[in-house]
Scaffold this motif. Structure first.
Motif, PDB file in Angstrom:
ATOM      1  N   SER A  84       0.570  -1.137   0.046  1.00 12.70           N
ATOM      2  CA  SER A  84       0.017  -0.174   0.077  1.00 12.70           C
ATOM      3  C   SER A  84       1.363   1.063  -0.392  1.00 12.70           C
ATOM      4  O   SER A  84       1.367   1.733   1.226  1.00 12.70           O
ATOM      5  N   PRO A  85       1.050   1.526  -1.912  1.00 15.02           N
ATOM      6  CA  PRO A  85       1.795   2.734  -1.618  1.00 15.02           C
ATOM      7  C   PRO A  85       1.192   4.170  -1.092  1.00 15.02           C
ATOM      8  O   PRO A  85      -0.115   3.675  -0.855  1.00 15.02           O
ATOM      9  N   PRO A  86       1.705   5.418  -0.285  1.00 14.41           N
ATOM     10  CA  PRO A  86       1.515   6.393  -0.285  1.00 14.41           C
ATOM     11  C   PRO A  86       0.363   7.078  -0.972  1.00 14.41           C
ATOM     12  O   PRO A  86       0.175   6.673  -1.753  1.00 14.41           O
ATOM     13  N   TYR A  87      -0.769   7.012  -0.249  1.00 14.60           N
ATOM     14  CA  TYR A  87      -1.741   8.748  -0.817  1.00 14.60           C
ATOM     15  C   TYR A  87      -1.536   9.552  -1.382  1.00 14.60           C
ATOM     16  O   TYR A  87      -1.283  10.012  -0.481  1.00 14.60           O
ATOM     17  N   PRO A  88      -1.383   9.523  -2.852  1.00 12.19           N
ATOM     18  CA  PRO A  88      -0.695  11.084  -2.967  1.00 12.19           C
ATOM     19  C   PRO A  88      -1.300  12.362  -2.217  1.00 12.19           C
ATOM     20  O   PRO A  88      -3.080  13.126  -1.818  1.00 12.19           O
ATOM     21  N   MET A 105      -3.230  -1.746  -2.753  1.00 20.23           N
ATOM     22  CA  MET A 105      -4.110  -1.038  -2.308  1.00 20.23           C
ATOM     23  C   MET A 105      -3.596   0.712  -2.059  1.00 20.23           C
ATOM     24  O   MET A 105      -2.369   0.910  -1.368  1.00 20.23           O
ATOM     25  N   ILE A 106      -4.079   1.216  -3.372  1.00 20.23           N
ATOM     26  CA  ILE A 106      -4.303   2.750  -2.630  1.00 20.23           C
ATOM     27  C   ILE A 106      -5.316   3.963  -2.901  1.00 20.23           C
ATOM     28  O   ILE A 106      -6.059   3.035  -3.663  1.00 20.23           O
ATOM     29  N   ALA A 111      -7.001  -7.378 -12.853  1.00 14.41           N
ATOM     30  CA  ALA A 111      -8.094  -7.001 -11.747  1.00 14.41           C
ATOM     31  C   ALA A 111      -8.252  -5.776 -11.203  1.00 14.41           C
ATOM     32  O   ALA A 111      -7.038  -5.238 -10.440  1.00 14.41           O
ATOM     33  N   SER A 112      -9.722  -5.202 -10.649  1.00 15.76           N
ATOM     34  CA  SER A 112      -9.577  -4.145  -9.656  1.00 15.76           C
ATOM     35  C   SER A 112     -10.431  -3.812  -9.027  1.00 15.76           C
ATOM     36  O   SER A 112     -11.616  -3.890  -9.623  1.00 15.76           O
ATOM     37  N   CYS A 113     -10.724  -3.386  -8.036  1.00 15.03           N
ATOM     38  CA  CYS A 113     -12.703  -2.659  -7.158  1.00 15.03           C
ATOM     39  C   CYS A 113     -11.886  -1.474  -6.170  1.00 15.03           C
ATOM     40  O   CYS A 113     -10.545  -1.288  -6.331  1.00 15.03           O
ATOM     41  N   SER A 114     -13.602  -0.573  -6.430  1.00 11.03           N
ATOM     42  CA  SER A 114     -12.935   0.608  -5.808  1.00 11.03           C
ATOM     43  C   SER A 114     -13.491   0.677  -4.727  1.00 11.03           C
ATOM     44  O   SER A 114     -14.648   0.053  -5.275  1.00 11.03           O
ATOM     45  N   HIS A 153      -8.489   1.973  -4.040  1.00  8.05           N
ATOM     46  CA  HIS A 153      -8.727   0.687  -4.529  1.00  8.05           C
ATOM     47  C   HIS A 153      -7.302   0.235  -4.862  1.00  8.05           C
ATOM     48  O   HIS A 153      -6.201  -0.172  -4.038  1.00  8.05           O
ATOM     49  N   LEU A 154      -7.663  -0.886  -4.897  1.00  6.14           N
ATOM     50  CA  LEU A 154      -7.206  -2.528  -4.574  1.00  6.14           C
ATOM     51  C   LEU A 154      -7.373  -3.179  -6.986  1.00  6.14           C
ATOM     52  O   LEU A 154      -8.187  -3.396  -7.079  1.00  6.14           O
TER      53      LEU A 154
END
Length: 180
Positions: free
Chosen positions: A5-9, A124-125, A150-153, A174-175
């Protein structure tokens, strides 16, 4: 595989928060060799506690230097090494998106190099600072060679019951599942 889970900008100042928490919980450890690292693994094979860092000194809140002052944190924990921080956004809002994309390109390229062929990464971001994190992460990841599987939000919306005021409604999380 990689789970991250990198930083949320532009949302948090992660390094300063981590430093406060480490001091609050009086965490301080130094692991300098592979032997010491192995000795500090728990039954599951993980480092225990999670405050161990290889070659990075983490002074506890009671540690003093030779003059009696609180010991300084190592350069490894400098905010200058942090990307996507709220502090960076406040410092230069116009340059933030360009710096964000450059940092994102760097960490995603490193993740790509790390994975074996067909290796997977789950990210996860969350959105922040006028950055659509889903779009920017997918765009950069595909540029460095990843395939999005795949992705989901999820939009987080909370209301204050007494007033009905909605807050935090703009941030989505988002994943995203990638494959090399």
């Amino acid at each position: 595989g990689i789970l991250t889970s990198p930083p949320y900008p532009g949302v948090y100042d992660y390094v300063s928060f981590a430093r406060k928490q480490r001091s609050r919980f009086r965490v301080g450890s130094l692991v300098t060799t592979k032997k010491e690292e192995e000795e500090n693994k728990n039954e599951g094979g993980f480092l225990s506690p999670t405050s161990y860092y290889i070659n990075a000194e983490v002074p506890n809140s009671n540690e003093l230097d030779e003059r009696g002052n609180r010991k300084q944190w190592s350069a490894d924990f400098s905010s200058a090494n942090e990307f996507g921080s709220k502090r960076e956004l406040r410092k230069d809002p116009r340059a933030f998106n360009d710096k964000w994309l450059a940092s994102q390109t760097q960490w995603l390229a490193n993740a790509y190099k790390t994975l074996k062929p067909s290796g997977r990464m789950l990210v996860m971001i969350g959105d922040g600072a006028n950055v659509n994190a889903l779009r920017s992460t997918v765009d950069v990841a595909e540029r460095v060679g990843f395939e999005r599987l795949a992705s989901c939000s999820l939009a987080v919306v909370r209301t204050v019951e007494s007033t009905g005021t909605v807050y935090n409604g703009a941030r989505k999380e988002h994943l995203i599942l990638f494959q090399k």
